[in-house]
Design an enzyme around this catalytic site. Sequence first.
Site, PDB file in Angstrom:
ATOM      1  N   SER A   1       5.717 -25.763  15.394  1.00 49.38           N
ATOM      2  CA  SER A   1       4.864 -26.429  16.357  1.00 49.38           C
ATOM      3  C   SER A   1       4.999 -27.797  16.864  1.00 49.38           C
ATOM      4  O   SER A   1       4.594 -28.229  17.889  1.00 49.38           O
ATOM      5  CB  SER A   1       3.271 -25.916  16.450  1.00 49.38           C
ATOM      6  OG  SER A   1       3.121 -24.462  16.897  1.00 49.38           O
TER       7      SER A   1
ATOM      8  N   LYS B   1       6.388 -28.782  20.215  1.00 45.96           N
ATOM      9  CA  LYS B   1       5.634 -28.985  21.500  1.00 45.96           C
ATOM     10  C   LYS B   1       5.736 -30.380  21.817  1.00 45.96           C
ATOM     11  O   LYS B   1       5.378 -30.750  22.888  1.00 45.96           O
ATOM     12  CB  LYS B   1       4.179 -28.232  21.187  1.00 45.96           C
ATOM     13  CG  LYS B   1       3.936 -26.942  20.999  1.00 45.96           C
ATOM     14  CD  LYS B   1       2.624 -26.653  20.989  1.00 45.96           C
ATOM     15  CE  LYS B   1       2.297 -25.023  20.831  1.00 45.96           C
ATOM     16  NZ  LYS B   1       2.904 -24.416  19.506  1.00 45.96           N
TER      17      LYS B   1
ATOM     18  N   SER C   1      -2.484 -26.549  19.859  1.00 47.93           N
ATOM     19  CA  SER C   1      -1.043 -25.661  19.690  1.00 47.93           C
ATOM     20  C   SER C   1      -1.134 -24.700  20.429  1.00 47.93           C
ATOM     21  O   SER C   1      -0.747 -23.713  19.928  1.00 47.93           O
ATOM     22  CB  SER C   1      -1.133 -25.714  18.322  1.00 47.93           C
ATOM     23  OG  SER C   1       0.384 -25.607  17.765  1.00 47.93           O
TER      24      SER C   1
END
Length: 480
Positions: free
Chosen positions: A128, A131, A309
């Site tokens: 993640s 991101k 997230s």
Amino acid sequence: MGLGRRIGDTLRLPTRRGRAILVVLVVLALAAAGGGAVALQSPKLLAALGVKGASPVDAVMLAPVPQLAALSATAPTPSAAGIASVVDPLSRERALGQFAGVVVDPAAQRGAAPLWQLSPEKPLAPGSTAKVLTSAAALLTLDATDRLSTKVVAGSEPGQVVLVGGGDPTLTALAAPKVGTYPDPSRLDDLVAGVRKSLPNQKIISIVVDNSLWTGPLLAPGWDPADVGAGNITPMVPLMLDGGRADPTLQDGPRVGDPSGDASKAFARKLGVPTSAITKGTAPPNAKKLAEVVSAPVSALVEHLMTTSDNVLAETLARDVALSRQADPSFAGGSQQVLAALSQAGFDVAGATMVDGSGLSTSDRIPPRLLGAILGAAAAPTGPGQGVEFLRPIVSGLPVAGGDGTLDDRFDTTGAAAAGRGVVRAKTGTLTGVSALAGVVTDADGRLLVFALMSNGQSPALSRPKLDGIAAALSRCGCR
């Protein structure tokens, strides 16, 4: 830029009857700076603060209250040798598997060498932390005040309306003031009220659902369909409620398999239309708009997705980047345009490969150098005439170690990383065999540092504590 707790904390003063009165703390900078305690005298102080009817209390001596303040511009810069002396031994841990990373001084000139680096060009699965790239591309491409929308337009037949998905996953069926997991969500009730206001004397007979805004498959390459039930993702369509959550109040609860169907049925029930009268289609050209609702601004959405997230929100913003750049709003188009937007902004994206916007795919690869460069730009000091802080929401949304978001249960008080609690702020990245941690930390001299640490090939149960330990070690280090 100061990173710490927010101004506006409160103090509970006990009365002689055992009750508590909430008193807003006014931070007296001179008293705090002088190291002296502040005496709160009652009842005069309580009266001055507008608290009436309270019993007198004895004087209470308070220690100075920490303030949210800018970091010193003159804090010493760590040396490369100093950083290496601390990080190098920790980076050799077998539990890190394939490991690469950088430590950057965000106040340095852009393009300056990192303070520390190990295989900075090596593309690794980011989890993640991808991101960070999607958020940066969104903030560089879209206006920070832009909002995602859902609207209803008139259909091609009398009594028909078209529910047009605009890619706003924050839309909720919850009645105000209830909220789910998203900040300031758009509401289905407001959409229904708008339709009724526009058509006060017309009975709605049928509903057409328009999901034509996005294209391509509903799940990205490298995604596991089991992740829907596990709460990680939902099929990506531009019409859904609460990010496709079965329970809108659970951040990581199970997602639904047909988010558009669930949303359209909820809309029909609120409008008093049988769900059997719902069909799929597209809005007529130049159809009259009957109602529209919008999300929180993009800047707030970025902060939220960094903290929690949120995969669905990241994928949504990737598609918005593609649409803004007049490209295909699919997984492929969104991920390609995220990298294109970063490249156009001057970031070197060589070695980066993305097939989605969230980092959930096992096919994504990012070099830690790129993560460090983006976070360095987001955390860089700014002054008069240096422009708008476009990327700042990335930093302000980073979870706090041991405090909130995806770091709330890490940096245990009894472990080697305890020193990083409340000092480290970072985006996490976790998949099977993948651990990453990228963010900011204030060292012992008050210098803000950026780090990007990536581990592949080891169980996160082994590698994550080691990454936390490196970040915590930077917080203890003057490293000169």
